[in-house]
Write a protein that holds these residues in place. Structure first.
Motif, PDB file in Angstrom:
ATOM      1  N   ALA A   1       0.910  -8.920   0.939  1.00  0.00           N
ATOM      2  CA  ALA A   1       0.126  -8.251   1.967  1.00  0.00           C
ATOM      3  C   ALA A   1      -1.115  -7.577   1.376  1.00  0.00           C
ATOM      4  O   ALA A   1      -2.204  -7.643   1.961  1.00  0.00           O
ATOM      5  N   ILE A   2      -0.959  -6.946   0.220  1.00  0.00           N
ATOM      6  CA  ILE A   2      -2.129  -6.323  -0.409  1.00  0.00           C
ATOM      7  C   ILE A   2      -3.164  -7.393  -0.755  1.00  0.00           C
ATOM      8  O   ILE A   2      -4.368  -7.211  -0.506  1.00  0.00           O
TER       9      ILE A   2
ATOM     10  N   GLU B   1      -3.091   5.194  -2.318  1.00  0.00           N
ATOM     11  CA  GLU B   1      -2.249   6.387  -2.435  1.00  0.00           C
ATOM     12  C   GLU B   1      -0.840   5.986  -2.850  1.00  0.00           C
ATOM     13  O   GLU B   1      -0.379   4.886  -2.556  1.00  0.00           O
ATOM     14  N   THR B   2      -0.167   6.880  -3.539  1.00  0.00           N
ATOM     15  CA  THR B   2       1.276   6.799  -3.677  1.00  0.00           C
ATOM     16  C   THR B   2       1.846   8.149  -3.289  1.00  0.00           C
ATOM     17  O   THR B   2       1.112   9.090  -2.974  1.00  0.00           O
TER      18      THR B   2
ATOM     19  N   ALA C   1     -15.626  -4.510   3.980  1.00  0.00           N
ATOM     20  CA  ALA C   1     -14.983  -3.374   4.644  1.00  0.00           C
ATOM     21  C   ALA C   1     -14.299  -2.467   3.627  1.00  0.00           C
ATOM     22  O   ALA C   1     -13.856  -2.914   2.567  1.00  0.00           O
ATOM     23  N   ARG C   2     -14.215  -1.201   3.984  1.00  0.00           N
ATOM     24  CA  ARG C   2     -13.496  -0.229   3.168  1.00  0.00           C
ATOM     25  C   ARG C   2     -12.047  -0.173   3.622  1.00  0.00           C
ATOM     26  O   ARG C   2     -11.756  -0.054   4.808  1.00  0.00           O
ATOM     27  N   VAL C   3     -11.124  -0.236   2.664  1.00  0.00           N
ATOM     28  CA  VAL C   3      -9.704  -0.184   3.003  1.00  0.00           C
ATOM     29  C   VAL C   3      -8.999   0.834   2.114  1.00  0.00           C
ATOM     30  O   VAL C   3      -9.487   1.210   1.040  1.00  0.00           O
ATOM     31  N   HIS C   4      -7.844   1.253   2.601  1.00  0.00           N
ATOM     32  CA  HIS C   4      -7.023   2.230   1.891  1.00  0.00           C
ATOM     33  C   HIS C   4      -5.586   1.757   1.957  1.00  0.00           C
ATOM     34  O   HIS C   4      -5.045   1.549   3.053  1.00  0.00           O
ATOM     35  N   ILE C   5      -4.971   1.539   0.806  1.00  0.00           N
ATOM     36  CA  ILE C   5      -3.591   1.073   0.753  1.00  0.00           C
ATOM     37  C   ILE C   5      -2.664   2.278   0.804  1.00  0.00           C
ATOM     38  O   ILE C   5      -2.701   3.144  -0.074  1.00  0.00           O
TER      39      ILE C   5
END
Length: 488
Positions: free
Chosen positions: A219-220, A261-262, A232-236
């Motif tokens: 998925a990542i 983030e974790t 685009a800007r993304v954040h996992i």
């Protein structure tokens, strides 16, 4: 300068670069001076902070305050009270409420609920197949950013199709807006869960078996491919696995604008804890084997993972302790305990206090366009401050949580390092370890101060809107080539 609102004297001010002995003056909700105590203006109120550390208030980019729709689990008042008592001064709330935050009307409901907040807030609206035509309207109505549930979780919102995800990124890339992604492969997980249930597996370990690390890796990779193509800007969100770090490292090396983030649970809890905690530990992505811990810590240290968030996801004790793991709701509260847990690791020399400030405040402020106003203790910035005692010892207790959800895997955990006071824009929302009750409603939307950097959209001639606007159905640049007889 004279008679400012507050001077905090004698503390140690922490940034990612240094820790300095200094006093800090606050007026009108902002920091107006930092320096030697003798240089501070007179103040209407003073606070001695001898032996204490002043940190920029934590920014938690991932909370579920369940309001509207699930007030028996959490409300904005209770969730934000938990944040205030955990040294968190800004939160970003997720859209899987009821109704989901995918329409302007639903967003307005959430903004009204958030009027009870103790802390400042952003709102992630929903990016899904049914919301693509409303993204800009949602931004205009007060959303700060978006969330795409590529992996299913509480609320069972349908995962966006890849086509919708691409189109959403095409719309958001030129606007510079970042999208949070729950990155697990829903198809893999649904099939595996079905097979496990059919085989009679309902134990705690079955949840992990249904969501292997390959679901996160795939998925990542898919999300980053679409983000790189569109700019685009993304954040996992809630990165959990050592095995998928290589995908992130490669993408960052190529210049993809991805932040990661974790959460403390992925750094410190593991499958061995399931024996005593069972369904309490059910969350998405799942708690994994202990081997994942050190690589995640290493990724925080080298910048592959940018920040700490909590995925604060409260449920009632009954909803977390059902006999079958599949019947246990996913998630647990974390916004109130994160700082004490991480400061304990600092005291164990796992990282420095300067590292922690980078992960908890500076990196999220930069990711969400807030840095300078938030995420830093400097003149002109909002006076969002967590004042912590690094020597304070205690035992975490789920019964003492501000959250309605009085069940936590951290219950009974010894900690060393705790926030004593929390200020949001210069006002105490926690003082001497106690919630300031009349500060409810002090929090406000960060939308007005959010300033994202200049966007860098890519492949704009291939956007669906560009293709539809071209009579021949081909990108204009290609039409020009054909017109000139250039077929290469």
């Amino acid at each position: 300068m004279s008679n400012v609102d507050l001077v905090i004297r004698g503390g140690k001010i922490v940034s990612p670069e240094q820790i300095i002995d200094a006093s800090i003056a606050i007026d009108g909700g902002r920091i107006v001076a930092i320096g030697h105590d003798d240089l501070m203006p007179s103040a209407r109120t003073e606070l001695r902070a001898d032996g204490l550390h002043l940190l920029p208030g934590a920014i938690d980019s991932h909370v579920h305050f369940r309001d509207p729709g699930y007030p028996h689990k959490e409300t904005w008042k209770s969730g934000s009270a938990a944040a205030a008592c955990g040294g968190v001064t800004t939160v970003f709330d997720m859209p899987n409420t009821k109704p989901a935050t995918g329409t302007v009307e639903a967003l307005q409901m959430k903004l009204r609920a958030a009027e009870a907040s103790y802390v400042d807030f952003g709102i992630h609206a929903l990016l899904g197949d049914e919301t693509i035509d409303r993204l800009e309207d949602l931004l205009d109505a007060g959303a700060t950013s978006f969330k795409a549930f590529v992996g299913n979780t509480f609320g069972n919102l349908p995962a966006p199709t890849d086509g919708a995800l691409l189109e959403g990124f095409e719309i958001l890339a030129p606007l510079g807006i970042r999208t949070v992604v729950h990155a697990e492969n829903s198809s893999i997980m649904a099939r595996r869960q079905g097979r496990l249930e059919a085989a009679g597996r309902n134990d705690a370990w079955a949840h992990l078996a249904a969501r292997p690390a390959v679901a996160e890796i795939e998925a990542i990779g898919r999300v980053l491919t679409l983000a790189e193509w569109t700019g685009a800007r993304v954040h996992i969100a809630h990165h959990s696995a050592a095995d998928s770090l290589f995908v992130l490292r490669d993408a960052k090396r190529r210049g993809v604008d991805v932040t990661v983030e974790t959460c403390p649970q992925y750094l410190l809890l593991h499958t061995g804890d399931m024996t005593r905690l069972g369904g309490i530990l059910r969350l998405n992505p799942p708690i994994r084997e202990e081997r994942h811990h050190q690589p995640l810590w290493d990724a925080l240290m080298d910048g592959t993972i940018d920040m700490i968030a909590t995925d604060h996801a409260p449920h009632t004790p009954e909803e977390k302790t059902r006999e079958s793991i599949w019947a246990c709701d996913c998630g647990f509260p974390g916004v109130e305990t994160q700082m004490s847990i991480m400061l304990t690791e600092v005291n164990r020399q796992r990282a420095s206090l300067m590292d922690y400030v980078k992960w908890s405040a500076v990196a999220p402020a930069k990711a969400w366009g807030l840095y300078g106003t938030k995420g830093v203790l400097a003149p002109g910035a909002d006076a969002d401050i967590a004042i912590v005692d690094m020597n304070a010892k205690g035992i975490l207790s789920q019964g003492k949580l501000q959250s309605i959800s009085k069940i936590s895997p951290w219950h009974g955990r010894p900690v060393m390092g705790h926030p004593l006071h929390t200020l949001v824009r210069g006002r105490f929302v926690m003082r001497d370890g106690k919630l300031v009750e009349d500060a409810a409603g002090w929090g406000k939307s960060i939308k007005t101060v959010q300033r994202m950097p200049t966007p860098r959209p890519r492949n704009t001639e291939h956007r669906i809107s560009a293709v539809l606007a071209t009579p021949e159905g081909a990108p204009r640049a290609d039409v020009a080539k054909f017109t000139n007889g250039d077929l290469t």
